[in-house]
Scaffold this motif. Structure first.
Motif, PDB file in Angstrom:
ATOM      1  N   LEU A  36      73.218  24.210  28.252  1.00 19.29           N
ATOM      2  CA  LEU A  36      73.437  25.639  28.044  1.00 19.29           C
ATOM      3  C   LEU A  36      74.085  26.185  29.315  1.00 19.29           C
ATOM      4  CD1 LEU A  36      73.042  28.156  26.286  1.00 19.29           C
ATOM      5  CD2 LEU A  36      70.803  28.427  27.315  1.00 19.29           C
ATOM      6  N   GLY A  37      75.413  26.163  29.341  1.00 22.02           N
ATOM      7  CA  GLY A  37      76.162  26.639  30.499  1.00 22.02           C
ATOM      8  C   GLY A  37      76.448  28.128  30.405  1.00 22.02           C
ATOM      9  N   TRP A  38      77.178  28.610  31.384  1.00 18.48           N
ATOM     10  CA  TRP A  38      77.460  30.036  31.429  1.00 18.48           C
ATOM     11  C   TRP A  38      78.333  30.477  30.262  1.00 18.48           C
ATOM     12  CZ3 TRP A  38      82.195  32.360  31.841  1.00 18.48           C
ATOM     13  CH2 TRP A  38      83.269  31.568  32.235  1.00 18.48           C
ATOM     14  N   ARG A  39      79.216  29.605  29.776  1.00 15.09           N
ATOM     15  CA  ARG A  39      80.074  29.983  28.644  1.00 15.09           C
ATOM     16  C   ARG A  39      79.260  30.178  27.364  1.00 15.09           C
ATOM     17  NH1 ARG A  39      83.675  26.005  31.249  1.00 15.09           N
ATOM     18  NH2 ARG A  39      85.406  27.186  32.117  1.00 15.09           N
ATOM     19  N   LYS A  40      78.297  29.277  27.135  1.00 14.01           N
ATOM     20  CA  LYS A  40      77.414  29.469  25.979  1.00 14.01           C
ATOM     21  C   LYS A  40      76.574  30.726  26.161  1.00 14.01           C
ATOM     22  CE  LYS A  40      76.926  24.715  24.370  1.00 14.01           C
ATOM     23  NZ  LYS A  40      75.985  23.599  24.156  1.00 14.01           N
ATOM     24  N   GLY A  41      76.100  30.949  27.382  1.00 11.08           N
ATOM     25  CA  GLY A  41      75.328  32.159  27.660  1.00 11.08           C
ATOM     26  C   GLY A  41      76.136  33.416  27.400  1.00 11.08           C
ATOM     27  N   LEU A  42      77.398  33.407  27.805  1.00 11.66           N
ATOM     28  CA  LEU A  42      78.281  34.539  27.543  1.00 11.66           C
ATOM     29  C   LEU A  42      78.483  34.729  26.039  1.00 11.66           C
ATOM     30  CD1 LEU A  42      80.191  36.767  28.523  1.00 11.66           C
ATOM     31  CD2 LEU A  42      82.002  35.022  28.679  1.00 11.66           C
ATOM     32  N   GLY A  43      78.678  33.632  25.327  1.00  9.65           N
ATOM     33  CA  GLY A  43      78.833  33.711  23.877  1.00  9.65           C
ATOM     34  C   GLY A  43      77.604  34.293  23.206  1.00  9.65           C
ATOM     35  N   ILE A  44      76.435  33.871  23.653  1.00 10.22           N
ATOM     36  CA  ILE A  44      75.183  34.405  23.109  1.00 10.22           C
ATOM     37  C   ILE A  44      75.098  35.906  23.376  1.00 10.22           C
ATOM     38  CG2 ILE A  44      72.676  34.426  23.458  1.00 10.22           C
ATOM     39  CD1 ILE A  44      72.873  31.359  23.781  1.00 10.22           C
TER      40      ILE A  44
END
Length: 106
Positions: A82-90
């Motif tokens: 769970l990287g920052w890009r997935k976190g941003l998407g969430i």
């Protein structure tokens, strides 16, 4: 009551996602059965929720929240990153769901 139905539908849709990944192309019978049964339950409760919600809004909330749930469960229990890009998407998805709710969805 429609929010409860939608919540139950989301939980079972998360189970669908996890079960489908474990079914390995539906070659594992028990995971395949779990996928199909949880999918039926999720769809049933979504149908109950859609008696109150607008179909587009209810379906969008269901798929969005379930998608976020699958990513979170995967990160917590299935060793998925769970990287920052997935976190941003969430964060963007959650913002969209809040926007739908503020539009007077149900």
């Amino acid at each position: 009551m429609s929010w409860l139905y939608l919540g139950i539908a989301v939980v079972f849709e998360v189970i669908v996602g996890i079960s489908a990944s474990r079914a390995q192309g539906f070659t594992k019978p028990w995971w395949t059965i779990g996928t199909l049964v949880s999918g039926a339950i999720a769809t049933f409760f979504l149908g109950l929720a859609l008696l109150t919600f607008d179909v587009g809004v209810g379906y969008a909330i269901w798929t969005s929240v379930a998608g976020v749930g699958i990513v979170v469960v995967g990160a917590l229990f299935l060793d998925q990153k769970l990287g920052w890009r997935k976190g941003l998407g969430i964060a963007i998805v959650i913002g969209g769901v809040i926007g739908l709710q503020l539009s007077g969805a149900a």
